[in-house]
Design a protein around this motif. Structure first.
Motif, mmCIF file in Angstrom:
data_model
loop_
_atom_site.group_PDB
_atom_site.id
_atom_site.type_symbol
_atom_site.label_atom_id
_atom_site.label_comp_id
_atom_site.label_asym_id
_atom_site.label_seq_id
_atom_site.Cartn_x
_atom_site.Cartn_y
_atom_site.Cartn_z
ATOM 1 N N SER A 56 0.808 -1.218 0.000
ATOM 2 C CA SER A 56 0.000 0.000 0.000
ATOM 3 C C SER A 56 0.845 1.274 0.000
ATOM 4 C CB SER A 56 -0.960 -0.005 1.182
ATOM 5 O OG SER A 56 -0.250 -0.084 2.402
ATOM 6 N N GLY A 108 -4.439 2.041 -2.588
ATOM 7 C CA GLY A 108 -3.395 1.958 -1.567
ATOM 8 C C GLY A 108 -3.927 2.279 -0.181
ATOM 9 N N VAL A 111 -6.235 -0.645 0.890
ATOM 10 C CA VAL A 111 -5.440 -1.830 1.237
ATOM 11 C C VAL A 111 -4.815 -1.638 2.620
ATOM 12 C CG1 VAL A 111 -3.303 -3.087 0.666
ATOM 13 C CG2 VAL A 111 -5.007 -2.638 -1.122
ATOM 14 N N ALA A 112 -4.277 -0.433 2.877
ATOM 15 C CA ALA A 112 -3.666 -0.147 4.184
ATOM 16 C C ALA A 112 -4.698 -0.206 5.303
ATOM 17 C CB ALA A 112 -2.988 1.223 4.166
ATOM 18 N N ARG A 117 -6.375 -7.532 -0.059
ATOM 19 C CA ARG A 117 -5.920 -7.277 -1.430
ATOM 20 C C ARG A 117 -7.076 -6.909 -2.353
ATOM 21 N NH1 ARG A 117 -5.682 -12.362 -4.925
ATOM 22 N NH2 ARG A 117 -7.161 -13.745 -3.891
ATOM 23 N N ASP A 120 -7.386 -3.440 -4.189
ATOM 24 C CA ASP A 120 -6.457 -3.353 -5.317
ATOM 25 C C ASP A 120 -7.047 -4.037 -6.549
ATOM 26 O OD1 ASP A 120 -3.937 -2.881 -6.663
ATOM 27 O OD2 ASP A 120 -3.432 -4.979 -6.275
#
Length: 143
Positions: A56, A108, A111-112, A117, A120
Motif C-alpha cells: 500500500s 493503496g 489496502v492499508a 488485497r 487493489d
C-alpha cells in the motif's frame, strides 16, 4: 509509464502532419491503449487467481508521483486538445491516467486500512474498464 511515453511519442510524430496522418496516429494510440487495458485486465486476473500482496505505501507513493506527472501533462495538453485527432487522443489518454492515478492512491489507502488485497483488485478492474473505454473513444475519432 511506457504506455504514456508511447502515446506522447505517437502524438509528437503527428505534429505538423496532415489531418489523415494525425487521425492515423490517434488510432494507433487507441490500439496502444487497448493493449494497455488488456494488460491491466490480465494482471488483475493473474493477481486474483494466484494471489498478491499489494504494498500500500508503495502504491500510494508511485500513485502520487504519477498523478503529478500526468496532471502536468494534462495541463500542457489542454490548450491544444482540439488541434487534431492526435491531440484529442492524448487528452483522452492523459485524462484517464489522472483518474487511474487517483484510483491507485485510493486502492493503496483501502489496502492499508483493510489489510485486504481486494481493493487493489476491484480498482484495477475499474481502471482496466476506464482504459478500455478510452481506447474505444479514441478509435471512434473521425478527425
Amino acid at each position: 509509464m511506457l504506455a504514456d511515453a508511447s502515446i506522447y511519442g505517437v502524438a509528437l510524430y503527428a505534429v505538423g502532419r496532415s489531418a489523415k496522418r494525425k487521425l492515423q496516429a490517434a488510432h494507433l494510440s487507441g490500439w496502444l491503449q487497448l493493449a494497455l487495458a488488456l494488460g491491466v485486465l490480465s494482471e488483475v486476473i493473474r493477481r486474483f487467481m494466484f494471489g498478491s500482496e499489494p504494498a500500500s505505501t508503495l502504491m500510494m507513493c508511485f500513485g502520487v508521483i504519477a498523478l503529478i506527472a500526468n496532471a502536468t501533462c494534462l495541463i500542457l495538453i489542454f490548450k491544444s486538445k482540439d488541434d487534431g485527432a492526435h491531440m484529442k487522443a492524448s487528452w483522452i489518454f492523459s485524462s484517464n491516467d489522472v483518474i487511474a492515478n487517483v484510483g491507485v492512491i485510493l486502492a493503496g489507502v483501502l489496502v492499508a486500512m483493510t489489510g485486504s488485497r481486494y481493493p487493489d483488485l476491484v480498482i484495477g478492474l475499474l481502471i482496466s474498464g476506464l482504459v478500455l473505454h478510452g481506447a474505444h473513444r479514441i478509435l471512434k475519432l473521425k478527425s
